[in-house]
Write a protein that holds these residues in place. Structure first.
Motif, mmCIF file in Angstrom:
data_model
loop_
_atom_site.group_PDB
_atom_site.id
_atom_site.type_symbol
_atom_site.label_atom_id
_atom_site.label_comp_id
_atom_site.label_asym_id
_atom_site.label_seq_id
_atom_site.Cartn_x
_atom_site.Cartn_y
_atom_site.Cartn_z
ATOM 1 N N ALA A 20 0.827 -1.206 0.000
ATOM 2 C CA ALA A 20 0.000 0.000 0.000
ATOM 3 C C ALA A 20 0.862 1.256 0.000
ATOM 4 C CB ALA A 20 -0.928 0.003 1.219
ATOM 5 N N VAL A 21 1.933 1.243 0.802
ATOM 6 C CA VAL A 21 2.867 2.371 0.823
ATOM 7 C C VAL A 21 3.526 2.538 -0.543
ATOM 8 C CG1 VAL A 21 4.993 3.269 1.848
ATOM 9 C CG2 VAL A 21 3.285 2.167 3.296
ATOM 10 N N CYS A 22 3.889 1.409 -1.148
ATOM 11 C CA CYS A 22 4.482 1.457 -2.491
ATOM 12 C C CYS A 22 3.487 2.018 -3.508
ATOM 13 C CB CYS A 22 4.927 0.055 -2.923
ATOM 14 S SG CYS A 22 6.350 -0.578 -2.022
ATOM 15 N N GLY A 23 2.207 1.668 -3.335
ATOM 16 C CA GLY A 23 1.180 2.193 -4.229
ATOM 17 C C GLY A 23 1.101 3.710 -4.164
ATOM 18 N N THR A 54 -0.938 5.858 -16.813
ATOM 19 C CA THR A 54 -1.043 4.448 -16.448
ATOM 20 C C THR A 54 -0.442 4.199 -15.075
ATOM 21 O OG1 THR A 54 -0.922 3.778 -18.778
ATOM 22 C CG2 THR A 54 -0.452 2.098 -17.124
ATOM 23 N N VAL A 55 0.715 4.811 -14.804
ATOM 24 C CA VAL A 55 1.363 4.647 -13.503
ATOM 25 C C VAL A 55 0.483 5.206 -12.390
ATOM 26 C CG1 VAL A 55 3.332 5.385 -12.090
ATOM 27 C CG2 VAL A 55 3.703 4.604 -14.429
ATOM 28 N N ILE A 56 -0.149 6.353 -12.632
ATOM 29 C CA ILE A 56 -1.059 6.941 -11.636
ATOM 30 C C ILE A 56 -2.209 5.980 -11.336
ATOM 31 C CG2 ILE A 56 -2.724 8.796 -11.223
ATOM 32 C CD1 ILE A 56 -0.874 10.639 -12.846
ATOM 33 N N VAL A 57 -2.802 5.428 -12.388
ATOM 34 C CA VAL A 57 -3.919 4.494 -12.217
ATOM 35 C C VAL A 57 -3.461 3.243 -11.473
ATOM 36 C CG1 VAL A 57 -5.567 3.021 -13.429
ATOM 37 C CG2 VAL A 57 -5.141 5.338 -14.248
ATOM 38 N N VAL A 58 -2.301 2.704 -11.865
ATOM 39 C CA VAL A 58 -1.768 1.499 -11.219
ATOM 40 C C VAL A 58 -1.500 1.756 -9.738
ATOM 41 C CG1 VAL A 58 0.224 -0.046 -11.094
ATOM 42 C CG2 VAL A 58 -0.807 0.467 -13.307
ATOM 43 N N GLY A 59 -0.897 2.898 -9.421
ATOM 44 C CA GLY A 59 -0.620 3.233 -8.026
ATOM 45 C C GLY A 59 -1.884 3.296 -7.190
ATOM 46 N N THR A 60 -2.940 3.894 -7.759
ATOM 47 C CA THR A 60 -4.221 3.985 -7.052
ATOM 48 C C THR A 60 -4.834 2.606 -6.830
ATOM 49 O OG1 THR A 60 -4.627 6.147 -8.081
ATOM 50 C CG2 THR A 60 -6.518 5.022 -7.114
ATOM 51 N N ILE A 61 -4.808 1.781 -7.876
ATOM 52 C CA ILE A 61 -5.379 0.433 -7.771
ATOM 53 C C ILE A 61 -4.598 -0.399 -6.766
ATOM 54 C CG2 ILE A 61 -5.792 -1.721 -9.021
ATOM 55 C CD1 ILE A 61 -6.359 -0.061 -11.513
ATOM 56 N N ILE A 62 -3.275 -0.280 -6.779
ATOM 57 C CA ILE A 62 -2.445 -1.032 -5.834
ATOM 58 C C ILE A 62 -2.827 -0.694 -4.395
ATOM 59 C CG2 ILE A 62 -0.098 -1.173 -4.875
ATOM 60 C CD1 ILE A 62 0.953 -1.130 -7.720
ATOM 61 N N ILE A 82 -9.175 -14.683 -1.797
ATOM 62 C CA ILE A 82 -9.258 -15.153 -3.188
ATOM 63 C C ILE A 82 -9.530 -13.976 -4.119
ATOM 64 C CG2 ILE A 82 -10.674 -16.460 -4.804
ATOM 65 C CD1 ILE A 82 -8.687 -18.178 -3.368
ATOM 66 N N THR A 83 -10.412 -13.073 -3.691
ATOM 67 C CA THR A 83 -10.693 -11.867 -4.486
ATOM 68 C C THR A 83 -9.431 -11.027 -4.647
ATOM 69 O OG1 THR A 83 -12.972 -11.812 -3.682
ATOM 70 C CG2 THR A 83 -12.096 -9.775 -4.643
ATOM 71 N N PHE A 84 -8.697 -10.896 -3.553
ATOM 72 C CA PHE A 84 -7.434 -10.149 -3.575
ATOM 73 C C PHE A 84 -6.444 -10.770 -4.566
ATOM 74 C CE2 PHE A 84 -3.085 -10.272 -1.739
ATOM 75 C CZ PHE A 84 -2.724 -8.951 -1.965
ATOM 76 N N ALA A 85 -6.275 -12.092 -4.497
ATOM 77 C CA ALA A 85 -5.349 -12.784 -5.400
ATOM 78 C C ALA A 85 -5.794 -12.646 -6.854
ATOM 79 C CB ALA A 85 -5.242 -14.258 -5.013
ATOM 80 N N SER A 86 -7.105 -12.719 -7.083
ATOM 81 C CA SER A 86 -7.634 -12.589 -8.449
ATOM 82 C C SER A 86 -7.383 -11.192 -9.007
ATOM 83 C CB SER A 86 -9.139 -12.890 -8.464
ATOM 84 O OG SER A 86 -9.388 -14.204 -8.012
ATOM 85 N N LEU A 87 -7.560 -10.177 -8.143
ATOM 86 C CA LEU A 87 -7.309 -8.800 -8.573
ATOM 87 C C LEU A 87 -5.834 -8.586 -8.884
ATOM 88 C CD1 LEU A 87 -9.602 -6.793 -6.124
ATOM 89 C CD2 LEU A 87 -9.902 -7.069 -8.592
ATOM 90 N N LEU A 88 -4.956 -9.170 -8.066
ATOM 91 C CA LEU A 88 -3.516 -9.059 -8.336
ATOM 92 C C LEU A 88 -3.166 -9.704 -9.671
ATOM 93 C CD1 LEU A 88 -1.521 -9.695 -5.017
ATOM 94 C CD2 LEU A 88 -1.862 -7.553 -6.250
ATOM 95 N N LEU A 89 -3.746 -10.886 -9.918
ATOM 96 C CA LEU A 89 -3.487 -11.580 -11.179
ATOM 97 C C LEU A 89 -4.009 -10.762 -12.357
ATOM 98 C CD1 LEU A 89 -2.443 -14.071 -12.658
ATOM 99 C CD2 LEU A 89 -4.673 -15.157 -12.276
ATOM 100 N N PHE A 90 -5.193 -10.183 -12.207
ATOM 101 C CA PHE A 90 -5.765 -9.344 -13.255
ATOM 102 C C PHE A 90 -4.870 -8.136 -13.520
ATOM 103 C CE2 PHE A 90 -8.530 -5.748 -14.491
ATOM 104 C CZ PHE A 90 -9.008 -6.253 -15.701
ATOM 105 N N MET A 91 -4.393 -7.490 -12.437
ATOM 106 C CA MET A 91 -3.481 -6.358 -12.583
ATOM 107 C C MET A 91 -2.206 -6.765 -13.303
ATOM 108 S SD MET A 91 -3.776 -4.493 -8.868
ATOM 109 C CE MET A 91 -2.221 -3.638 -9.179
ATOM 110 N N LEU A 92 -1.718 -7.957 -12.973
ATOM 111 C CA LEU A 92 -0.490 -8.449 -13.595
ATOM 112 C C LEU A 92 -0.661 -8.594 -15.107
ATOM 113 C CD1 LEU A 92 2.389 -9.511 -13.062
ATOM 114 C CD2 LEU A 92 1.398 -11.776 -12.743
ATOM 115 N N LEU A 93 -1.782 -9.154 -15.517
ATOM 116 C CA LEU A 93 -2.041 -9.340 -16.947
ATOM 117 C C LEU A 93 -2.197 -7.993 -17.656
ATOM 118 C CD1 LEU A 93 -4.574 -12.319 -16.782
ATOM 119 C CD2 LEU A 93 -2.137 -12.407 -17.362
ATOM 120 N N ILE A 94 -2.902 -7.050 -16.991
ATOM 121 C CA ILE A 94 -3.079 -5.712 -17.567
ATOM 122 C C ILE A 94 -1.732 -5.023 -17.723
ATOM 123 C CG2 ILE A 94 -4.006 -3.405 -17.158
ATOM 124 C CD1 ILE A 94 -6.083 -5.382 -18.110
ATOM 125 N N GLN A 95 -0.866 -5.155 -16.707
ATOM 126 C CA GLN A 95 0.454 -4.517 -16.760
ATOM 127 C C GLN A 95 1.299 -5.050 -17.909
ATOM 128 O OE1 GLN A 95 0.626 -4.282 -11.978
ATOM 129 N NE2 GLN A 95 2.585 -4.400 -12.980
#
Length: 237
Positions: A20-23, A54-62, A82-95
């Motif tokens: 979260a701090v990194c985000g 894109t970086v701004i959006v990614v930081g907010t989502i993170i 599980i929702t958290f892991a799915s969102l991380l995986l989705f973010m990874l694919l988008i990135q």
């Protein structure tokens, strides 16, 4: 097993707090980069602000996803984790998709001929001497901020029959510079350096985020599986 699961739970919580701090840090870097590139994009039409946005959006989502991960880890909620892991995986694919697109954009933008051609168009408007033209403000901003002069060299002003402006040597507005006082570097080269720097910084951030996301996904799936198994056995971890 209970001790191991408890360790993973708190590791996941700590991981998400740091994430979260990194985000927030990524969000701040994205804002700074966006402000830095905004004028360049407006005048030259480079499209490089796509990366910073894109970086701004990614930081907010993170930040938001990390908060969800913290809640799931502390409450030991299988569904939330599980929702958290799915969102991380989705973010990874988008990135990955964004990284490929950004690489193509930056590669085209950071082309010497492309930058020279577009910068010369703006520079020619500056040479007409219309002080109300946005090109004047832009060229003065680039030259004073990046300590450069002309397209390739300060001679570019003299070739067009214009005096070297104040922004080429750090003087006050409406003053002029001599050739010996002017910055020696051309602005196209400086712009190339800035774009390359932004590309390297944002690329490094992207790689770091991907590594952290993979770790988070691994921890989250392990913890979710352990919680589910414990619930089947009729006790909580």
């Amino acid at each position: 097993m209970g001790c191991a699961i408890g360790m993973i739970k708190y590791l996941l919580y700590i991981f998400n707090f740091i994430f979260a701090v990194c985000g927030l840090a990524i969000l701040a870097i994205g804002v700074v980069a966006h402000l830095r590139l905004l004028r360049v994009n407006e005048q030259l039409g480079t499209g490089v602000t796509f990366t910073s946005v894109t970086v701004i959006v990614v930081g907010t989502i993170i930040f938001v996803v990390s908060f969800l991960g913290c809640c799931g880890a502390i409450r030991e909620s299988h569904c939330t984790i599980i929702t958290f892991a799915s969102l991380l995986l989705f973010m990874l694919l988008i990135q990955v998709a964004v990284a490929v697109y950004t690489f193509v954009v930056i590669k085209n933008v950071n082309n010497h001929n492309f930058l020279t051609e577009n910068y010369e168009k703006v520079f020619n408007e500056y040479s007409k001497g219309d002080k109300t033209d946005p090109a004047v403000e832009f060229i003065d901003f680039v030259q004073s901020d990046m300590q450069c002069c002309g397209v390739i060299t300060p001679d570019d002003f003299m070739k067009r029959g214009n005096p070297i402006p104040w922004s080429c040597c750090g003087k006050q507005p409406n003053e002029t510079c001599s050739l010996s006082e002017a910055y020696k570097d051309g602005c196209v080269q400086k712009l190339e350096d800035v774009i390359s720097l932004v590309e390297n910084v944002l690329g490094g951030i992207a790689i770091g985020v991907v590594v952290v996301e993979l770790i988070g996904i691994t921890f989250a799936l392990y913890l979710a599986n352990s919680i589910k198994n414990a619930q089947r056995r009729g006790y909580r971890v």
